[in-house]
Design an enzyme around this catalytic site. Structure first.
Site, PDB file in Angstrom:
ATOM      1  N   ARG A  36      -9.942   5.346  -5.324  1.00 18.35           N
ATOM      2  CA  ARG A  36      -9.775   6.461  -5.765  1.00 18.35           C
ATOM      3  C   ARG A  36      -9.458   6.838  -6.859  1.00 18.35           C
ATOM      4  O   ARG A  36      -9.509   8.515  -7.264  1.00 18.35           O
ATOM      5  CB  ARG A  36      -7.572   6.339  -5.410  1.00 18.35           C
ATOM      6  CG  ARG A  36      -6.689   7.655  -4.909  1.00 18.35           C
ATOM      7  CD  ARG A  36      -5.925   7.319  -4.491  1.00 18.35           C
ATOM      8  NE  ARG A  36      -5.266   8.385  -4.102  1.00 18.35           N
ATOM      9  CZ  ARG A  36      -5.840   9.443  -2.922  1.00 18.35           C
ATOM     10  NH1 ARG A  36      -6.131   9.035  -2.299  1.00 18.35           N
ATOM     11  NH2 ARG A  36      -4.355  10.471  -3.114  1.00 18.35           N
ATOM     12  N   CYS A  68       0.019   2.860 -10.286  1.00 15.36           N
ATOM     13  CA  CYS A  68      -0.289   2.036  -9.500  1.00 15.36           C
ATOM     14  C   CYS A  68      -1.651   3.338 -10.392  1.00 15.36           C
ATOM     15  O   CYS A  68      -2.324   1.634 -10.660  1.00 15.36           O
ATOM     16  CB  CYS A  68      -0.460   2.442  -8.229  1.00 15.36           C
ATOM     17  SG  CYS A  68       0.778   1.089  -7.525  1.00 15.36           S
ATOM     18  N   LYS A  99      -7.375  -4.958  -2.962  1.00 17.73           N
ATOM     19  CA  LYS A  99      -6.587  -3.631  -3.498  1.00 17.73           C
ATOM     20  C   LYS A  99      -6.190  -3.043  -4.547  1.00 17.73           C
ATOM     21  O   LYS A  99      -6.479  -1.549  -4.770  1.00 17.73           O
ATOM     22  CB  LYS A  99      -4.932  -4.971  -3.404  1.00 17.73           C
ATOM     23  CG  LYS A  99      -3.368  -3.859  -4.271  1.00 17.73           C
ATOM     24  CD  LYS A  99      -2.956  -3.088  -3.517  1.00 17.73           C
ATOM     25  CE  LYS A  99      -2.385  -1.868  -4.209  1.00 17.73           C
ATOM     26  NZ  LYS A  99      -1.833  -0.735  -3.385  1.00 17.73           N
ATOM     27  N   ARG A 135       1.257  -0.706  -0.039  1.00 20.89           N
ATOM     28  CA  ARG A 135       0.223   0.010  -0.240  1.00 20.89           C
ATOM     29  C   ARG A 135       0.954   0.839   0.147  1.00 20.89           C
ATOM     30  O   ARG A 135       0.519   2.435   0.226  1.00 20.89           O
ATOM     31  CB  ARG A 135      -1.284   0.256   1.296  1.00 20.89           C
ATOM     32  CG  ARG A 135      -1.948  -0.950   0.965  1.00 20.89           C
ATOM     33  CD  ARG A 135      -3.189  -0.867   2.569  1.00 20.89           C
ATOM     34  NE  ARG A 135      -4.521  -1.483   2.222  1.00 20.89           N
ATOM     35  CZ  ARG A 135      -5.111  -1.890   3.570  1.00 20.89           C
ATOM     36  NH1 ARG A 135      -4.615  -1.651   4.097  1.00 20.89           N
ATOM     37  NH2 ARG A 135      -6.233  -2.624   2.436  1.00 20.89           N
TER      38      ARG A 135
END
Ligand SMILES: NC(=O)c1ccc[n+]([C@@H]2O[C@H](COP(=O)([O-])OP(=O)(O)OC[C@H]3O[C@@H](n4cnc5c(N)ncnc54)[C@H](O)[C@@H]3O)[C@@H](O)[C@H]2O)c1
Length: 441
Positions: free
Chosen positions: A229, A276, A222, A170
């Site tokens: 987001r 990511c 995950k 993370r």
């Protein structure tokens, strides 16, 4: 080796750890376990990176508190070294995999690095080893990609000859060590016993909660958290565009929205980059490709966010109608403030558009060698500066000098970093993303 023996080796720190992939994630993870008295070997395919690490240096530029010092310490103490030779993993008790997991142009997972790493590991894997994938993967990857490669290549059976789990990282560049130590984690195990052992292992370096789950749950958690987001940023960006059209200021709107309980509107901005966020939503979406689940929201959010550099370009041409032969300064090439990470940089897309319009581009970024240097020097004779990254250096940029050296004193701020009054007092014009209120603040 039964799990109970491995547990004992982990508890008394005699377990040998290996980390495959010494990038933004794998390197700090390896260093942290080495600091906790484990013998750690790191493997990477890049000889230059391996040499740098073995000389006690961090290959990661940008502000990364404590990392360079930690690497220097654990290399000097002999607890950690790097290699390109997989043979060194033949006595590892625990192997963490931290290679990149991008998507291709069609948004499908591109597992070249992962497959190659797992294959190379399988050729030297000893019995009783715990293999943990830390890389972010499409849900289903542990069962459908990683497991069959190991079983086939190593000729071993999972939960009998070796143990398999996933523990997605993370972290975020700029806070690598801090996040590794303080953020809670989810460990997915092939069995509850494997997950419990992994929780104990990670509890050695993680000061927060470590939750246990199965493979698929950990994989979905995950990819879902980064997709969340991305979708939230897309919402903020859409509100920013609405504010621009209505003569309002999204930054003030956001401030007031957040006063309503539970409305944590995120920051709009000039674009979403990094390794990511631009790809993890696609990893989640592609996990159900071919199954009758209509995935609608995720691709639209991606589209909105990936169009933000185009919007920055539109803000620029609204000011300078004909870019041909003009000189444009881009402030910031990393995707994140005070970082050197330029993967999927929104500035790259903007630079391409500006170049195609016939303008000359000057790029400044204090953390990227190629673009570093004196920002005022770079601003000389420029017709506009477009601020794409909220590097702290830009907060204290000498606005008066900027005004003196620029051909036309226009700044387009895609991150709400600059103070309108200060910019105007210095004689520069400020165009701010999401704000056409023109300073009714
Ligand atoms: N960067 C982040 O902030 C972040 C945060 C959370 C999760 N992740 C995930 O962690 C994973 C790694 O990301 P990263 O940012 O550290 O990537 P990175 O590109 O910085 O590091 C990957 C490293 O793996 C090495 N590598 C590639 N193939 C290899 C092989 N076959 N054998 C050995 N080494 C090999 C590369 O040379 C590179 O040094 C990705 O799945 C990413 O999505 C990244």
């Amino acid at each position: 080796m039964p799990l109970s023996d491995l547990r004992e080796k982990i508890e008394n720190r005699s377990a040998k750890l290996a980390v495959i992939g010494l990038g933004y994630v794998g390197l700090p993870v390896a260093a942290l376990f080495a600091k906790k008295s484990f013998q750690v070997v790191g493997v990477d395919v890049k000889q230059g990176r391996v040499d740098l690490i073995n000389n006690g240096f961090s290959p990661i530029e940008g502000k990364e508190p404590g990392l360079a010092e930690l690497i220097s310490e654990v290399v000097a103490s002999g607890a950690f070294h790097a290699t390109i030779d997989y043979e060194e993993l033949n006595d590892a008790d625990v192997v963490l995999i931290d290679v990149e997991t991008p998507v291709n142009a069609d948004h499908i997972p591109e597992y070249q690095a992962l497959r190659s790493a797992v294959k190379s590991l399988s050729s030297v894997l000893k019995k009783g080893t715990l293999v943990v994938v830390e890389s972010t993967v499409m849900p289903g990857t542990i069962r459908n990609v990683v497991l069959p490669i190991i079983e086939e290549e190593a000729g071993m059976a999972c939960n009998k000859d070796f143990y398999l789990g996933n523990c997605p990282e993370r972290v975020m560049p700029g806070k690598l060590l801090h996040n590794l130590r303080t953020m809670s984690r989810v460990v997915g195990g092939g069995t509850q016993e494997t997950a419990a052992l992994m929780a104990d292992l990670y509890g050695i370096v993680v000061e927060a909660e470590v939750d246990t789950a199965d493979w698929i749950t950990a994989e979905i958690v995950k990819t879902a958290e980064n997709t969340y987001r991305d979708v939230q940023i897309a919402f903020a960006n859409e509100v920013a565009l609405i504010c621009e059209a209505l003569g309002a200021d999204v930054w003030r709107v956001r401030e007031l929205v957040r006063k309503s309980p539970g409305r944590e509107m995120l920051l709009p901005g000039a674009g979403v980059g990094g390794h990511c966020i631009p790809k993890d939503p696609w990893l989640l979406a592609s996990s159900v490709q071919g199954i009758s689940v209509p995935v609608r929201l995720i691709p639209i959010a991606r589209e909105i966010n990936s169009e933000m550099p185009n919007h920055m370009f539109n803000l620029l041409i609204n000011q300078i109608k004909d870019l041909n032969g003009k000189r444009i300064l881009i402030l910031g090439y990393a995707y994140l403030s005070d970082s050197d990470d330029a993967r999927n940089s929104p500035s790259e897309g903007l630079a391409r558009l500006i170049k195609n319009a016939g303008a000359n581009i000057v790029i400044h970024d204090p953390f990227i060698k190629e673009y570093s240097g004196d920002v005022i020097e770079k601003a000389k004779n420029c017709n506009a500066a477009v601020l794409m990254t909220a590097h702290s250096e830009y907060v204290s940029i000498d606005l008066k000098k900027l005004k003196q050296v620029m051909e036309t004193p226009i700044i387009i701020d895609g991150r709400n970093l600059l103070n309108r009054k200060q910019v105007n007092d210095a004689g520069l014009e400020l165009i701010r993303l999401g704000d056409t209120s023109r300073g009714n603040e």
